[in-house]
Design an enzyme around this catalytic site. Sequence first.
Site, PDB file in Angstrom:
ATOM      1  N   SER A 299      42.384  43.566  46.807  1.00  0.00           N
ATOM      2  CA  SER A 299      42.614  43.377  45.374  1.00  0.00           C
ATOM      3  C   SER A 299      43.587  44.413  44.805  1.00  0.00           C
ATOM      4  O   SER A 299      44.761  44.390  45.113  1.00  0.00           O
ATOM      5  CB  SER A 299      41.265  43.413  44.647  1.00  0.00           C
ATOM      6  OG  SER A 299      41.377  42.985  43.316  1.00  0.00           O
ATOM      7  N   LYS A 324      43.054  39.440  49.058  1.00  0.00           N
ATOM      8  CA  LYS A 324      42.476  38.949  47.797  1.00  0.00           C
ATOM      9  C   LYS A 324      43.550  38.982  46.718  1.00  0.00           C
ATOM     10  O   LYS A 324      43.966  40.047  46.280  1.00  0.00           O
ATOM     11  CB  LYS A 324      41.287  39.792  47.359  1.00  0.00           C
ATOM     12  CG  LYS A 324      40.668  39.342  46.026  1.00  0.00           C
ATOM     13  CD  LYS A 324      39.521  40.242  45.613  1.00  0.00           C
ATOM     14  CE  LYS A 324      38.908  39.802  44.282  1.00  0.00           C
ATOM     15  NZ  LYS A 324      39.808  40.024  43.137  1.00  0.00           N
ATOM     16  N   GLN A 328      39.953  38.310  38.138  1.00  0.00           N
ATOM     17  CA  GLN A 328      38.738  37.907  37.439  1.00  0.00           C
ATOM     18  C   GLN A 328      38.714  38.485  36.023  1.00  0.00           C
ATOM     19  O   GLN A 328      39.276  39.547  35.761  1.00  0.00           O
ATOM     20  CB  GLN A 328      37.471  38.396  38.175  1.00  0.00           C
ATOM     21  CG  GLN A 328      37.147  37.630  39.432  1.00  0.00           C
ATOM     22  CD  GLN A 328      38.126  37.915  40.552  1.00  0.00           C
ATOM     23  OE1 GLN A 328      38.470  39.065  40.807  1.00  0.00           O
ATOM     24  NE2 GLN A 328      38.598  36.878  41.216  1.00  0.00           N
TER      25      GLN A 328
END
Length: 533
Positions: A299, A324, A328
């Site tokens: 991420s 990733k 979110q």
Amino acid sequence: MKLKTKYLPLLLGAAIAVGIFIGGSLDFNDKSDSLFTSNSKKDKLNRLIDYIDHDYVEDVNTDSIVDVTVNGILDNLDPHSVYISKEDMQSVTENMKGDFVGIGISFYTFKDTITVIRAIENGPSERAGLKGGDRIITADGDSLFGRDLTNGDLAKKLKGKKNTDVTLEVVRKGEEKPLKFKVTRGDIPIVSVDASYMLTESLGYIKINRFAESTYKEFKKALTKLEKAGATEVALDLRGNPGGFLGIAERIVDEFLEDDKLILFTKNKRGEIEESFATRKGSFEKGHVYVLIDENSASASEIVAGALQDNDKGTIVGRRSYGKGLVQREMQLGDGSAVRLTVSRYYTPTGRSIQRSYKKGNSDYFDDYYSRINSGELLDPEKIEIADSLKFTTPKGKVVYGGGGIIPDVFVPLDEGMQNETITYLQRRGFVGNFTFEQLEKDRTVFEDISKEDFLINYEIEDEVVLDFQDYLNEKRNTNIVFITYKEEVKQYLKAALADQLFGYGAYEEVLNQGDIMINEVINLSLNKEFTD
């Protein structure tokens, strides 16, 4: 070492999740065959839960039904849309905020007594006079020993509102009577920059374990310290870093990129694009950066690595990252719980999406680590699967790939000694630290006159200590382990744990980094100056 013995439509899913908590009118005289006549999916779910709550033959915890339902919905979306229960929300929030209110100690329940491992530097307990080895027997008169309390229960008794006092009664070796300390609770940092120090005269090192609200300030402080120490190059260690706030990653990248360089862009389901650019604020734009990544760097870690790689800034060292590329957003659900829902994808400056596929389901997705081991990818860069259709080119002509993580510029294989599965398990379960603490408790005076520098350079763990650790595990932890092949690696972990308990911030990483093959690769690259920006 020898052993004997990590699709439902999105709109519909979000609507149902919200609907669970909205509530609705329900006529309990309705027949079951007319109960679900509404065209609204969320109303259908509301009515079912209310029906169970009102008429089911036994008492049911409908909160648990709601939790299961929300998790079921999210499981059908993507691997990173998650539900956070109200029970977990406080710890998750504290972890990402970067601090909590407490007394500032790390502790271990030793012989049924809460025992201080170390008082956090400049924290409330250190200021009050607590030391490593102190046994806390009461808090405001409430006994804390000889009781069946978990570490979580004990932590709750020591936490409280900011600026409130707690009186601790402490037993200390060498003192005839218990001592009393009044400790004023305060903000205790949850450190996200684990270490920062100089590897060579010109190469600094910074280890970041996650991207929390406090991370940029910690990073900036560390970077400034290294610059003052003469660093013209920095090794930014993001190994094992699972990510965090996207905005914090952007601010860290900005320290290395020149004005108006693209850091990343995001795209949502409507095709709306948001771009993020570097500003003039960067203090290390002229210096070289080595970014250390591995299969657990995810991420926000990949945002940093991808932005620098695509802008031909620095050198990415290690193994292919997690993969990733989803963003979110957190939505509070009104009862203390929350949902983190994937709302967009992010792309590196060349246009790469590094999100790996999750079409085969979440279980298969999270088992990808084992697939990488089995394929040999962690030991041989030729085993990394790449697709020519996902080939991109940086401004200086370097070929990079999308589709499943950041592939490093310089590959470093898995260290099968230091990252042995059994040693890693023992470390993560706290066995190494607990054993070290019990050894240290036998006689702390041995280390009173040893400086950190002297310890790092000259102190060695003896073979007898490794055997004692082996016996400790086999007798107290019901294992059947024999340390043979990886004895030297065990020594290094034991020394690192001891350094942490004696000297605190950064000492653990400084010990483990001695002999770390990825750190050594970075030092060699720096000395040979094989890469230039």
